[in-house]
Motif scaffolding. Structure first.
Motif, PDB file in Angstrom:
ATOM      1  N   THR A 248      17.994 -37.899  -8.831  1.00  0.00           N
ATOM      2  CA  THR A 248      18.374 -36.974  -9.892  1.00  0.00           C
ATOM      3  C   THR A 248      17.693 -35.634  -9.672  1.00  0.00           C
ATOM      4  OG1 THR A 248      16.589 -37.843 -11.277  1.00  0.00           O
ATOM      5  CG2 THR A 248      18.774 -38.777 -11.593  1.00  0.00           C
ATOM      6  N   LYS A 249      18.308 -34.589 -10.159  1.00  0.00           N
ATOM      7  CA  LYS A 249      17.741 -33.248 -10.050  1.00  0.00           C
ATOM      8  C   LYS A 249      16.835 -32.986 -11.251  1.00  0.00           C
ATOM      9  CE  LYS A 249      21.510 -31.190  -7.379  1.00  0.00           C
ATOM     10  NZ  LYS A 249      22.523 -30.124  -7.311  1.00  0.00           N
TER      11      LYS A 249
ATOM     12  N   TRP B 198      22.946 -35.080  -9.573  1.00  0.00           N
ATOM     13  CA  TRP B 198      22.457 -35.804  -8.407  1.00  0.00           C
ATOM     14  C   TRP B 198      22.364 -34.913  -7.178  1.00  0.00           C
ATOM     15  CZ3 TRP B 198      20.759 -40.682  -9.301  1.00  0.00           C
ATOM     16  CH2 TRP B 198      21.209 -41.306 -10.453  1.00  0.00           C
ATOM     17  N   GLU B 199      21.360 -35.202  -6.353  1.00  0.00           N
ATOM     18  CA  GLU B 199      21.188 -34.515  -5.080  1.00  0.00           C
ATOM     19  C   GLU B 199      22.243 -35.017  -4.077  1.00  0.00           C
ATOM     20  OE1 GLU B 199      19.178 -32.147  -4.485  1.00  0.00           O
ATOM     21  OE2 GLU B 199      17.398 -32.292  -5.747  1.00  0.00           O
TER      22      GLU B 199
ATOM     23  N   GLN C  56      12.078 -31.246   0.535  1.00  0.00           N
ATOM     24  CA  GLN C  56      13.092 -30.212   0.672  1.00  0.00           C
ATOM     25  C   GLN C  56      13.173 -29.752   2.113  1.00  0.00           C
ATOM     26  OE1 GLN C  56      11.406 -27.717  -2.373  1.00  0.00           O
ATOM     27  NE2 GLN C  56      13.229 -27.924  -3.641  1.00  0.00           N
TER      28      GLN C  56
ATOM     29  N   SER D 145      14.720 -23.852  -3.234  1.00  0.00           N
ATOM     30  CA  SER D 145      15.850 -24.348  -4.008  1.00  0.00           C
ATOM     31  C   SER D 145      16.775 -25.265  -3.209  1.00  0.00           C
ATOM     32  CB  SER D 145      16.663 -23.168  -4.558  1.00  0.00           C
ATOM     33  OG  SER D 145      17.140 -22.376  -3.484  1.00  0.00           O
TER      34      SER D 145
ATOM     35  N   PRO E 267      18.261 -28.683  -1.342  1.00  0.00           N
ATOM     36  CA  PRO E 267      18.317 -30.057  -1.841  1.00  0.00           C
ATOM     37  C   PRO E 267      17.171 -30.909  -1.297  1.00  0.00           C
ATOM     38  CG  PRO E 267      20.454 -29.338  -1.020  1.00  0.00           C
ATOM     39  CD  PRO E 267      19.467 -28.312  -0.589  1.00  0.00           C
TER      40      PRO E 267
ATOM     41  N   ARG F  47      12.227 -37.845 -12.182  1.00  0.00           N
ATOM     42  CA  ARG F  47      13.234 -37.920 -11.130  1.00  0.00           C
ATOM     43  C   ARG F  47      13.423 -39.382 -10.721  1.00  0.00           C
ATOM     44  NH1 ARG F  47      15.356 -34.404  -7.522  1.00  0.00           N
ATOM     45  NH2 ARG F  47      13.882 -32.790  -8.120  1.00  0.00           N
TER      46      ARG F  47
END
Length: 326
Positions: free
Chosen positions: A127-128, A136-137, A193, A199, A201, A110
């Protein structure tokens, strides 16, 4: 400059790529080659460049015309450059010098990308997961109170957040240092998170910026370097009066930056406008390698970590890279 001494420079004809050739002492630099279709991304239009490499690709990010431009190529010899048309900041005008770094540890694939925003503050995204897909987040907008920021550097450190069933868990902290109105500012926060679910972002929970005390104004861009297998950070930044300030922040004093050296060069050399630096440890000794831009020219300098860092080191001009250079 990357850890493998790949160098990207903005020259009058575009973005130039070359690298250090360690097995040729008399000709230490490879032939410089322009990235294709970068004629408008030259030394008069580009405000800053950042580069990042992994096991498969070398990525280049540059800021020009209020936008972020990115290119990549395979690390295999002879590979062609490809322009990435998907900007992670499509709705923002950006400026200055960007910064990119790997999250490190278990999340080393990442990347964290930070750029100054024209309206003030800094923009961050990551980056995810896999850097191959370049998804991208959502964007974090931090340090707005600092106003216009000319350049930024980021580094990541890993902190143990506990264990479960015999497995240790780490969290990633992002540390940034930026230059605003000739002064250094720093902020830190975890990459985490939101409580809404696994899940959700990732967000950089950066604290409010604080000042780093230093004698005189700074210019150019700061550079943060993480020491191998330790949470010590080195910070180097050009002085507006010439030379380079070198600070350290140790694991035992995470709230203090200690200036350990002021690197001075021969008189008459203009203040550095750009700085790139990396370190590595070999046979128990830590070495620093740096490229400095001053007066429109590039210089290479090396030193070994010691009680008197940078003592006796001197700048070596990089002149006309390639086998035909003198």
């Amino acid at each position: 400059m990357t850890e493998s001494d790949d160098i990207i420079a903005a020259v009058p004809s575009g973005l130039l790529h070359f690298k250090r050739v360690n097995d040729h002492v008399s000709k230490p630099w490879s032939e410089g080659r322009l990235l294709p279709n970068t004629a408008t991304l030259n030394d008069s239009s580009v405000s800053g460049v950042a580069a990042q490499s992994d096991n498969s690709r070398l990525w280049v990010y540059c800021v020009s015309g209020g936008k972020l431009h990115s290119f990549y190529r395979s690390t295999k010899d002879g590979s062609s450059w490809v322009k990435d048309s998907h900007s992670p900041f499509p709705k923002y005008r950006i400026s200055g010098t960007p910064a990119v770094t790997s999250s490190g540890g278990w999340d080393s694939q990442r990347w964290n990308l930070v750029v100054p925003c024209q309206s003030g503050g800094l923009l961050h995204t990551s980056t995810k997961g896999s850097s191959e897909k370049m998804l991208w987040e959502p964007i974090d907008h931090i340090a707005k109170d600092l106003g216009f920021i000319s350049s930024v550097s980021v580094a990541t450190i890993q902190r143990n957040s506990g264990s479960l069933y015999g497995y240790s868990f780490e969290k990633t902290d992002i540390v940034m240092v930026c230059v605003a109105r000739g002064r250094l500012h720093t902020a830190e926060g975890k990459l985490a998170q939101s409580p809404s679910g696994y899940s959700s972002p990732l967000k950089w929970e950066a604290q409010a910026p604080t000042r780093i005390l230093h004698p005189g104004e700074v210019t150019g861009n700061p550079m943060l370097i993480k020491k191998d297998s330790a949470n010590q950070l080195d910070l180097l930044v050009p002085s507006a009066e010439g030379g380079i300030f070198h600070f350290i922040r140790t694991a035992s004093t995470p709230d203090e930056w200690h200036m350990i050296a002021c690197i001075t060069f021969h008189q008459g050399l203009p203040a550095a406008s750009c700085l790139a630096i990396h370190s590595n440890t070999s046979y128990g000794k830590r070495k620093f390698r740096a490229v400095i831009q001053s007066g429109g020219r590039l210089y290479y300098v090396m030193t070994t970590e010691s009680a008197k860092p940078w003592s006796g080191s001197y700048l070596r001009p990089i002149v006309s890279p390639g086998p035909l250079s003198g």
